[in-house]
Design a protein around this motif. Sequence first.
Motif, PDB file in Angstrom:
ATOM      1  N   PRO A 109     -21.093  95.327 -26.329  1.00  0.00           N
ATOM      2  CA  PRO A 109     -20.299  95.548 -24.883  1.00  0.00           C
ATOM      3  C   PRO A 109     -19.228  95.059 -25.133  1.00  0.00           C
ATOM      4  O   PRO A 109     -18.697  95.433 -23.844  1.00  0.00           O
ATOM      5  CB  PRO A 109     -21.545  93.600 -24.824  1.00  0.00           C
ATOM      6  N   ALA A 110     -18.550  94.931 -25.881  1.00  0.00           N
ATOM      7  CA  ALA A 110     -17.086  94.604 -26.098  1.00  0.00           C
ATOM      8  C   ALA A 110     -16.539  95.482 -26.462  1.00  0.00           C
ATOM      9  O   ALA A 110     -15.132  95.796 -26.544  1.00  0.00           O
ATOM     10  CB  ALA A 110     -16.550  93.702 -26.726  1.00  0.00           C
ATOM     11  N   GLY A 111     -17.016  96.981 -26.606  1.00  0.00           N
ATOM     12  CA  GLY A 111     -16.709  98.112 -27.344  1.00  0.00           C
ATOM     13  C   GLY A 111     -16.695  98.138 -28.724  1.00  0.00           C
ATOM     14  O   GLY A 111     -17.210  97.391 -29.440  1.00  0.00           O
ATOM     15  N   LEU A 112     -15.488  99.078 -29.216  1.00  0.00           N
ATOM     16  CA  LEU A 112     -15.351  98.798 -31.031  1.00  0.00           C
ATOM     17  C   LEU A 112     -14.547  98.347 -31.360  1.00  0.00           C
ATOM     18  O   LEU A 112     -14.659  98.752 -32.519  1.00  0.00           O
ATOM     19  CB  LEU A 112     -15.946 100.403 -31.309  1.00  0.00           C
ATOM     20  N   GLY A 113     -13.949  98.565 -30.812  1.00  0.00           N
ATOM     21  CA  GLY A 113     -11.818  97.867 -31.181  1.00  0.00           C
ATOM     22  C   GLY A 113     -11.362  98.805 -30.887  1.00  0.00           C
ATOM     23  O   GLY A 113      -9.973  98.767 -31.353  1.00  0.00           O
ATOM     24  N   VAL A 114     -11.067 100.014 -31.268  1.00  0.00           N
ATOM     25  CA  VAL A 114      -9.990 101.503 -31.113  1.00  0.00           C
ATOM     26  C   VAL A 114      -8.940 101.123 -30.272  1.00  0.00           C
ATOM     27  O   VAL A 114      -8.189 101.209 -30.174  1.00  0.00           O
ATOM     28  CB  VAL A 114     -11.126 102.694 -31.558  1.00  0.00           C
ATOM     29  N   VAL A 115      -9.470 101.011 -28.817  1.00  0.00           N
ATOM     30  CA  VAL A 115      -8.926 100.478 -27.907  1.00  0.00           C
ATOM     31  C   VAL A 115      -7.714  99.436 -28.065  1.00  0.00           C
ATOM     32  O   VAL A 115      -6.469  99.898 -27.692  1.00  0.00           O
ATOM     33  CB  VAL A 115      -9.187 101.177 -26.415  1.00  0.00           C
ATOM     34  N   ALA A 170     -13.391 107.428 -23.835  1.00  0.00           N
ATOM     35  CA  ALA A 170     -13.524 107.735 -22.625  1.00  0.00           C
ATOM     36  C   ALA A 170     -12.007 105.949 -22.376  1.00  0.00           C
ATOM     37  O   ALA A 170     -11.214 106.912 -21.873  1.00  0.00           O
ATOM     38  CB  ALA A 170     -14.760 108.106 -22.070  1.00  0.00           C
ATOM     39  N   ASP A 171     -12.354 105.406 -22.931  1.00  0.00           N
ATOM     40  CA  ASP A 171     -11.717 103.852 -22.871  1.00  0.00           C
ATOM     41  C   ASP A 171     -10.418 104.797 -23.553  1.00  0.00           C
ATOM     42  O   ASP A 171      -8.395 103.883 -22.852  1.00  0.00           O
ATOM     43  CB  ASP A 171     -12.141 103.335 -23.216  1.00  0.00           C
ATOM     44  N   LEU A 172     -10.158 104.990 -24.662  1.00  0.00           N
ATOM     45  CA  LEU A 172      -9.177 105.998 -25.176  1.00  0.00           C
ATOM     46  C   LEU A 172      -8.073 106.391 -24.489  1.00  0.00           C
ATOM     47  O   LEU A 172      -7.079 106.347 -23.773  1.00  0.00           O
ATOM     48  CB  LEU A 172      -9.262 106.285 -26.623  1.00  0.00           C
ATOM     49  N   VAL A 173      -8.821 107.402 -23.509  1.00  0.00           N
ATOM     50  CA  VAL A 173      -8.177 108.416 -22.809  1.00  0.00           C
ATOM     51  C   VAL A 173      -7.201 107.582 -21.697  1.00  0.00           C
ATOM     52  O   VAL A 173      -6.564 107.876 -21.133  1.00  0.00           O
ATOM     53  CB  VAL A 173      -9.174 109.126 -21.967  1.00  0.00           C
ATOM     54  N   PRO A 209     -16.156 113.257 -23.630  1.00  0.00           N
ATOM     55  CA  PRO A 209     -15.540 112.434 -22.194  1.00  0.00           C
ATOM     56  C   PRO A 209     -13.374 113.194 -22.344  1.00  0.00           C
ATOM     57  O   PRO A 209     -12.347 112.945 -21.439  1.00  0.00           O
ATOM     58  CB  PRO A 209     -15.537 110.917 -22.476  1.00  0.00           C
ATOM     59  N   ALA A 210     -13.293 113.415 -23.667  1.00  0.00           N
ATOM     60  CA  ALA A 210     -11.483 113.534 -23.805  1.00  0.00           C
ATOM     61  C   ALA A 210     -11.368 115.135 -23.769  1.00  0.00           C
ATOM     62  O   ALA A 210     -10.073 115.419 -24.119  1.00  0.00           O
ATOM     63  CB  ALA A 210     -11.132 112.930 -25.465  1.00  0.00           C
ATOM     64  N   VAL A 211     -12.620 115.795 -23.709  1.00  0.00           N
ATOM     65  CA  VAL A 211     -12.095 117.322 -24.006  1.00  0.00           C
ATOM     66  C   VAL A 211     -11.511 117.595 -22.370  1.00  0.00           C
ATOM     67  O   VAL A 211     -11.299 117.290 -21.505  1.00  0.00           O
ATOM     68  CB  VAL A 211     -12.997 118.133 -23.623  1.00  0.00           C
ATOM     69  N   GLY A 212     -10.013 118.148 -22.785  1.00  0.00           N
ATOM     70  CA  GLY A 212      -9.287 119.011 -21.734  1.00  0.00           C
ATOM     71  C   GLY A 212      -7.674 117.609 -21.525  1.00  0.00           C
ATOM     72  O   GLY A 212      -6.993 117.807 -20.544  1.00  0.00           O
ATOM     73  N   LYS A 213      -8.159 116.226 -22.176  1.00  0.00           N
ATOM     74  CA  LYS A 213      -7.786 115.170 -21.645  1.00  0.00           C
ATOM     75  C   LYS A 213      -6.996 114.709 -23.076  1.00  0.00           C
ATOM     76  O   LYS A 213      -5.785 113.590 -22.952  1.00  0.00           O
ATOM     77  CB  LYS A 213      -8.769 113.747 -20.776  1.00  0.00           C
ATOM     78  N   ALA A 214      -7.290 114.659 -23.674  1.00  0.00           N
ATOM     79  CA  ALA A 214      -6.064 113.743 -25.455  1.00  0.00           C
ATOM     80  C   ALA A 214      -6.462 115.420 -26.308  1.00  0.00           C
ATOM     81  O   ALA A 214      -7.727 116.469 -25.999  1.00  0.00           O
ATOM     82  CB  ALA A 214      -7.306 113.116 -25.543  1.00  0.00           C
TER      83      ALA A 214
END
Length: 342
Positions: A109-115, A170-173, A209-214
């Motif tokens: 629910p709170a993501g995985l912490g990497v962001v 996706a949230d990292l991007v 989600p990150a292909v072409g964006k990062a």
Amino acid sequence: MQPLPIKTTVVGSLPFPGWLEKASQQLDVYGPADVEEMIEDAVIAAIHDQVAAGLDVITDGEQTRLDFNLSFYGFIKGILANHAETRRFGPPAHDQRGKHTVVEHLTAPAGLGVVEEFRRLKRLAPEGHILKASIPGPYTLSGRLLPGEIYADRWEMTEALLPLVRKEIADLVAAGCTEICVDEPSMSCYAYKEDTRRFVDIFNRTIAPAVGKARLSMHLCFGNYKGRSVGKKTIAPMLPSFLDMNVDELHTEMTILNFAEVHLLEQFAERYDVAVGVIDVKSYYIETPEDVAGRIRQCLPYVPAEKLAVAPDCGLSQTARWASKKKLASMVAGAKLVREGL
């Protein structure tokens, strides 16, 4: 393409300062502000070690992760620690790492912490360096989970974890991260006996989600718990399937293979930039710059300099800090020797 020849980078992890390892064993005596201060200090130390070595690409050293998988399990709902399944005594091996049993459908629910890790790195890092975030892929992340009665096997657990990892990417991007490494060592460890086409499908859906964006990289290794491998040490079974991974850069161990399969890098280089492990993280022999230069020169017949990056074989979390600093300095110096001679 990467902006300079023979780029220097790390996989992600660096060793903890001794005081952080000690403090992490008694967190109950600290308040939240104390813990956050310690984390920031550890990340600052990790950044310093990388900048002092002269690396082109830096990370936060994964200073908030006490274990490659287990730290992420703290963010995942639906699992319980299963200490009965963990061996506690005898020589170090992967079965001494904790296991968790799935007791309900997996969510984060709170993501995985990497962001949060990336935002801290971005705030603390000096300008002039590429900042990289790393995250384990869903197949590797499933490695210390037991399916219980919820999922049938590891493949089903992987499918349940896949959208959690994909959302974090996706949230990292969205947070402005332009360099993302997805660590899937379990895929390289088991390529010799599992369906490699299935690995490709899982990986490509994860990073979509990150292909072409990062700029996306994939780290492959043979395990490094307590400085010990666990997988069959060969990259040959990855071919040709892994040439369909939808990434910009593929990183593999090579020094631990004594460069026996360096010729196979030519196939990867036709499709990707290639990051090659030129530092042995499982040995306390400190490579000289000349050692590193020699290893890089072994790669150049198969990987053009403009597509080549160099890194340690694996993360440095299992290598003492004093040795890690010396090894990274030699790696950067060795790359400079070769770069100047191009």
